[in-house]
Enzyme design. Sequence first.
Site, PDB file in Angstrom:
ATOM      1  N   SER A 477      -4.258   6.425  25.927  1.00 45.33           N
ATOM      2  CA  SER A 477      -4.316   5.703  27.064  1.00 45.33           C
ATOM      3  C   SER A 477      -5.480   5.815  27.936  1.00 45.33           C
ATOM      4  O   SER A 477      -6.678   5.626  27.166  1.00 45.33           O
ATOM      5  CB  SER A 477      -3.295   6.306  28.202  1.00 45.33           C
ATOM      6  OG  SER A 477      -2.962   5.326  29.218  1.00 45.33           O
ATOM      7  N   ASP A 488     -18.543   2.154  22.737  1.00 43.70           N
ATOM      8  CA  ASP A 488     -19.412   0.926  22.890  1.00 43.70           C
ATOM      9  C   ASP A 488     -20.457   1.023  23.364  1.00 43.70           C
ATOM     10  O   ASP A 488     -21.178   0.257  22.952  1.00 43.70           O
ATOM     11  CB  ASP A 488     -18.337  -0.107  23.742  1.00 43.70           C
ATOM     12  CG  ASP A 488     -17.179  -0.340  22.970  1.00 43.70           C
ATOM     13  OD1 ASP A 488     -16.986  -0.290  21.790  1.00 43.70           O
ATOM     14  OD2 ASP A 488     -16.026  -0.412  23.916  1.00 43.70           O
ATOM     15  N   LYS A 503      -2.253   3.622  22.703  1.00 46.47           N
ATOM     16  CA  LYS A 503      -1.858   3.158  23.998  1.00 46.47           C
ATOM     17  C   LYS A 503      -2.749   2.305  25.055  1.00 46.47           C
ATOM     18  O   LYS A 503      -3.422   2.984  25.570  1.00 46.47           O
ATOM     19  CB  LYS A 503      -0.988   4.038  24.854  1.00 46.47           C
ATOM     20  CG  LYS A 503      -0.133   3.897  26.158  1.00 46.47           C
ATOM     21  CD  LYS A 503      -0.071   4.832  26.985  1.00 46.47           C
ATOM     22  CE  LYS A 503       0.926   4.386  28.213  1.00 46.47           C
ATOM     23  NZ  LYS A 503      -0.148   3.714  29.299  1.00 46.47           N
TER      24      LYS A 503
END
Length: 714
Positions: A477, A488, A503
């Site tokens: 999560s 990224d 998740k």
Amino acid sequence: MFSKRNLPVVLIFLAAGVFVAFRSLGLGGGKNNETKYDKILHTVGEMLTQIHYSPKKVDDAFSKEVFKKYLGEKIDDQKNILLLSDVNQLKTAYETKLDDEIRGGSVQFVPAVSTVFKTRIAETEAIYKDILSKPFDFTKDESVNLNSEKADYPKNEAERQESWRKRLKYMALDRYAELIADREKNAGKEGFVKKTDAELEAEARERVLKILNRTYDRLKFKVTDDDRFNEYVKTVAEYMDPHTTFFPPVDKRYFDEQMSGQFFGIGASLREEDGFIKIVTLVAGSPAWKSGVFNVGDIILKVAEGKEGEWVDLTGYIVEDAVKLIRGKKGSEVRLTLKKADGSLKVVNLIRDKILQDETFARSVVINTTRGKVGMIYLPEFYANFDDPQGARCSEDVRKEIIKLKEQKVDGIIMDLRNNGGGSLYDVVQMVGLFIEGGPIVQVKDRDGKPQVYYDRDKSVLYDGPLAVMVNEFSASASEIFAAAIQDYDRGLIIGSTSTYGKGTVQRNIGLDKTMGMLDPNSDLGTLKVTLQKFYRINGGSTQLRGVSSDITLPDIYEFSKLREKDNPDALPWDEIQQAGYNRWKYGLDLAPIQKSSEARLRNNDAFNLIRTNAEWLTKQNDKVASLNLKKYQDEQKQIKATVKQIETLSKSSHELDAQALVEDLKKYENDPAKLERFKQWVKNLRSNDIYLNEAVNVVNDMIIQKNLVYSGK
């Protein structure tokens, strides 16, 4: 999780939209003849249908799956209590009727199950007691299938009896083999009483009997019809997706306490021992500590709420359930009956006070190396106290840890998010912002709307040096959002298992009071934690199901265990959306040589090589038919234990890391010796027992060297 005071505009409108939907669809009132069970189930069914991100159709197929899951996972997960005839009778009456109950019919299935279950519990209690009253013959060449997923319910009483006999024999065999090994180990030692095989076999059965008696005490005295109904509602909710669930009021309070890092209680940590709830430690300054009555080793026999509350006997309770009764509202009174070490009983009245679980908060160390200083920040969860503006928030605590490490002039930082199951979305956005110059962090999409982008709008950067993020298959999560954003942006390296948990969904707590809904998540009927949205990385890909892949993969003993989101058949699928506009970190390092250096070290590391070789083999040992023959069992266990011991031995770093606690952290615990000792032990374990941290330090050192070469112009 989201803070009310920090809700983005999209969620404020979403909350209002749900509120209006309930009212406009006529869901604000119930039937006059509805029972409490009816109200709860119908409301949960309506909410799931109307607002879940991707609701399954509540029809006969849905009913069949819920029927199977409830009986096979919640009621009789070992398939040795109910008979096949019980299941078939219930199937005939209810298998395709549960959807009708959910959509407005009266709740009849759970009461019917409870009636059958209580009868079978009494029968199976007699079965295990009878079986354990007679010796086992461990020379026979028998086996038992311990995988309940591949088992079926017994067709008759004889099959159930045989199922119990084999399982009990396996449990006794495990303890018998342990007692024999202990006898061999201590043979010849002064004062050691050598017992015969027959005496050890009897002792093994007695140990199993104690375990089963405690289990059945819980089933008879603690587990109620309400508990079985609550588990049923959870089954209905969780079939929509693994992270949608139902909280009875006391469970919701416990969930909030775990999330906030604080609760109102007496300040004693507990454990279950021989069927009793015992006090293990006392928190300095807590109500229990101040009373002067409580001592480590005391047994809490009973609990009552306030002066007039009924006593609850803790017989058969597990620690978590006992804790839920002992904790309560701030300033409220709780009564406890203690059994002291001398056998005397004492009733104590205490006023609950705030207890801070600060051992679950962010903490850090400095690791000194020949190439420089590396700071390590350990964050076990993304905690936040939504109800207290002055309460703990992980983003603020991590900010403070970074400042402390910068004061120590560290050359690189490791964020340890291993086993971090997530938490506050607001805080993960703030936390990523500590490491970048502003920009999008994560995208969030509901089932109808366009993706909403969560931004870090602060252009300042608290820390701009080399950064690594440690993860494993239990990092989920919010941990995955953090790792994905860092990856990224090319802001740092992700180090760990092949992928994180996977998740990628957002849940909100909605109270079952239909007139309030999201505005009050703490209803007297309970709370639905429901999936409303999905997370997407700023590169467009979802973290759902696939998780985040590590830049540098370290062999992991759990790699082949079916523990991730992708291993749950009810999990929502992976997908992707358009990427957000963002600029990569301008000081990004060349990953290729750093990866090659790590790979070279791993090839020459015996521990990692052994883990890589044996991870799949060890996983398969937990999923096979087990022998009930002593000699075969001992041979199998020797092989498993030897492999595990070899891994544990090699897993200790070949050289100790020079990990040092900061002075201010040691001072924080100086008035609580128990906490101080646990903190020191944590630091000690980092030094020699964590080869994963050791390799992460090596990777960060490589990053430091590359950065210095870039800055020097070489």
